[in-house]
Design an enzyme around this catalytic site. Structure first.
Site, PDB file in Angstrom:
ATOM      1  N   GLY A 654       0.905  -1.344  -0.043  1.00 42.88           N
ATOM      2  CA  GLY A 654      -0.018   0.106  -0.062  1.00 42.88           C
ATOM      3  C   GLY A 654       0.816   1.245  -0.240  1.00 42.88           C
ATOM      4  O   GLY A 654       2.047   1.176   0.508  1.00 42.88           O
ATOM      5  N   GLU A 657      -1.060   5.807   2.907  1.00 38.41           N
ATOM      6  CA  GLU A 657      -0.656   6.570   4.185  1.00 38.41           C
ATOM      7  C   GLU A 657       0.676   6.819   4.459  1.00 38.41           C
ATOM      8  O   GLU A 657       1.049   7.771   5.471  1.00 38.41           O
ATOM      9  CB  GLU A 657      -1.257   6.104   5.364  1.00 38.41           C
ATOM     10  CG  GLU A 657      -2.979   5.932   5.124  1.00 38.41           C
ATOM     11  CD  GLU A 657      -3.907   5.151   6.078  1.00 38.41           C
ATOM     12  OE1 GLU A 657      -4.378   5.556   6.785  1.00 38.41           O
ATOM     13  OE2 GLU A 657      -3.815   3.738   5.783  1.00 38.41           O
TER      14      GLU A 657
END
Ligand code: MOS
Length: 691
Positions: A654, A657
């Site tokens: 990912g 963030e």
């Protein structure tokens, strides 16, 4: 089957033109016949009871259809909740109790938005106030262990003995304030009934999950609720929940039997939707004279509401980044009369890394060691707490490449050594990790007779480029060109799927799409008929071996500080990232740059201010709640080191963030390097620099 290699190619967003020309419709934009508008009235007191709501005072105002409050609102199921269990934050208009300032007390529904707003402003509401407590400190009498939902307490080795044997000890306390997600698009929902089916268009991060919460809340079978979410203008965590706009719009549609739209005002977005809780984080680090860590103790406290369980897991990085024979972590929760906090932009990791990476810089200072070298000397072979192997760990590559590009080697590590005219100049750095992985999702692919493939999954594109990434992934998984892929997302009817959250959206959805494509290719096929394959990844994910799986980054920055005014300017910001295979370098770079700007904003600007006398959030607008603007942002350099996540299709991690994590500490460390004064409290305001 040979791949077409759409993954790794920089492409602009598929919907980019629709967005810049205004054709893309967001939740509040969809025209609809017979639409009524709801305007929310919120509590002005922080604790107490509603004495009276005088609906008769507004019922004859122009266009008013009615007022919904706790006396006539549909009854909600108290078991409805989120990841953390039943959520009292969802129980709107159910009783006369006021648990925090900004809680919805009524919805006024009218023919137009203006009429609804006028009546909401005129609605007389009186309260019986009770004493409130909004004053957060770690040693508050209500402090209790945080729910061990994840980031539970850990204890390895003997921290006290290791600290006693350390040549150098850092024992400091770091503070971060309430911060607000502040997505550009305010939360909006439109709900209506089609016969026995509840329909909604809502601004959220995951329509399937939200539809199940909404169904539970209104005691409906899941099949009777459909939530769609086409374009979303950012979420940052605050749209991961079934929001007040959706609950209230559904109440309006239910009582008035017509479509009702509820769009929160900017102030209501601040008052009613998820914020990051304030934290207070004591840390103790002990090291040998050569910079080898002996002990890491990190025991953060965060505030929460008794309405809803939540954990701001600040110690994730503390269990990941550095080897030490003794590591102790504890998260403490302090219930107060405040808005229930929830995930925001790198939850836990962002405030936790500010504390940990500031403390590491202080340790380097006391050792007289290069802070980069301190990180390199404490690189672990296995998970420092878990003992599990790392699936891949390219932190050192981020640190070394970043240092080289930044020109770190020539740095004089002593503070307050550089001046340019009246300005003090300093540099700083931080290392970061962010856990990665996937959650179960369902994808369907139909091979159409015209040679195209329809790929559907209940994903959401928050503006990050998810549509574009998933199209490339589907094309490579099917070994076709992207022109032959028709992607459908943003609809709860497409089946269970993970939300755009936890930096796990792309990975979770890509997994399901990849698996569906593989099964479709194995399927014997009559080319004259369409064939559909549907895959649920639940079992596949269960089979993934347990390992330390993380993305990594290193952030370097240069700041100038005006010693006369306390003004900090970030001049350079460089991030090197190991985020697995990069699906789309253009949008991935945009994503991590956006995160770094969020980190800069956290370092210098963002602070929700709560007046302790009234218990109210007093800067609930963009005039008072500062966010980095273009003029605050320097030229940012962000790049990716080669990285690949084994065991996950296409090696994806990912990138959602991690850009947000690490930047605040790097800037705080640079401010120390410029001025010689430590900044242990965010944001680094002018007065804190001057103190
Ligand atoms: Mo994100 S803060 O995991 O929605």
């Amino acid at each position: 089957m040979n791949a077409v290699n759409n993954i790794g190619v920089a492409r602009p967003r598929i919907e980019g033109q629709a967005k810049v020309t205004g054709r893309a419709r967001y939740a509040a934009d969809k025209p609809m016949r017979d639409l009524a508008f709801g305007s929310v009235v919120v509590s002005t007191v922080a604790r107490g009871r509603i004495r009276d709501i005088d609906a008769s005072a507004v019922k004859d105002m122009p266009g008013v259809l009615g007022v919904i409050d706790y006396r006539n609102a549909p009854r909600l199921n108290p078991e409805a909740g989120h990841f953390f269990g039943p959520d009292g934050g969802l129980q709107l208009l159910q009783d006369d109790v006021i648990p925090f300032a900004g809680r919805a007390v009524a919805l006024v529904v009218a023919e137009t938005l203006e009429q609804a707003k006028a009546a909401a402003d005129a609605l007389p509401v009186t309260y019986d106030e009770e004493p409130h407590d909004t004053g957060f400190t770690a040693d508050h009498p209500n402090a209790r262990p945080a729910a061990p939902l994840f980031d539970g307490p850990e204890d390895i080795g003997d921290v006290e003995a290791e600290l006693a044997a350390s040549a150098v000890v850092v024992d400091e306390r770091y503070h971060t304030p309430e911060e607000h997600c502040s997505a550009m698009e305010p939360h909006s929902a439109t709900a209506w009934w089609e016969g026995e089916r509840l329909q909604a268009i809502d601004s959220n991060q995951g329509p399937f999950f939200i539809s199940t919460v909404l169904a539970t809340l209104f005691s409906l079978d899941f099949e009777r609720v459909r939530v769609r979410t086409e374009h979303v203008g950012g979420g940052f965590g605050s749209k991961g929940l079934c929001g007040p706009q959706l609950v209230l719009a559904t109440m309006g549609a239910t009582l008035f039997r017509r479509p009702v739209r509820v769009t929160l005002t900017r102030e209501q977005v601040f008052l009613m939707t998820a914020m990051r809780p304030a934290t207070e984080q004591p840390i103790r680090l002990g090291a040998d004279a050569n910079g080898r860590l002996r002990a890491i103790q990190h025991e953060p406290a965060f505030e929460l509401s008794p309405l809803a369980e939540y954990i701001e897991g600040c110690t994730e990085l503390t269990k990941t980044l550095y080897a030490a024979p003794a590591i102790r972590t504890r998260n403490t929760a302090v219930p107060l009369d405040i808005l229930p906090p929830y995930s925001m932009r790198g939850p836990g990791a962002a405030p936790g890394s500010f504390a940990l990476e500031s403390a590491m810089d202080e340790l380097a200072e006391r050792l007289g060691l290069d802070p980069l070298e301190l990180r390199l000397r404490n690189e672990p072979d296995v998970g420092p707490v878990s003992g599990l192997p790392f699936s891949s760990r390219n932190l050192v590559a981020c640190l070394r490449t970043g240092a080289e590009r930044f020109g770190w080697a020539t740095r004089d590590h002593r503070p307050r050594m550089r001046r340019e005219g009246h300005l003090l100049v300093g540099t700083g750095m931080a290392a970061t990790s962010f856990s990665v992985g996937a959650f179960p999702s369902v994808a369907s692919i139909t091979a159409e007779v015209d040679g195209t493939f329809t790929v559907v999954i209940a994903a959401t594109d928050l503006g990050t480029g998810a549509r574009t990434a998933l199209t490339a992934i589907a094309a490579d998984a099917l070994a076709i060109d992207t022109e032959r892929v028709q992607l459908g997302i943003s609809d709860s009817e497409l089946g269970p799927a993970w939300s755009a959250g936890g930096s796990r959206g792309t990975t979770s959805w890509a997994w399901a799409i990849t698996e569906a494509a593989a099964r479709l290719r194995d399927q014997p096929r009559d080319p004259s008929r369409p064939v559909t394959v549907t895959v649920d990844t639940t079992q596949l994910l269960n089979d993934l071996p347990s390992m330390e799986r993380h993305a990594y980054s290193a952030v370097f920055t240069e700041v100038s500080v005006d010693p006369a005014t306390g003004e900090v300017r970030v001049r350079r910001l460089l991030g090197m990232f190991a985020v697995g295979q990069v699906v789309n370098p253009l949008t991935a770079r945009s994503q991590v740059i956006g995160g770094m700007i969020g980190g800069l904003s956290m370092a210098l600007h963002e602070e929700g201010v709560r007046d302790q006398v009234s218990g109210r959030h007093v800067n609930a607008d963009f005039a008072g709640y500062h966010i980095a603007a273009h003029a605050d942002v320097p030229d940012i350099e962000a790049d990716f080191v080669p990285d690949y996540e084994p065991g996950i299709p296409f090696g994806i991690k990912g990138a959602g963030e991690i850009g947000n994590v690490g930047t605040a500490a790097a800037i705080a460390n640079a401010v120390w390097h410029a001025t010689g004064k430590r900044q242990r409290r965010l944001p680094i305001r002018l007065d804190r620099v001057l103190e």
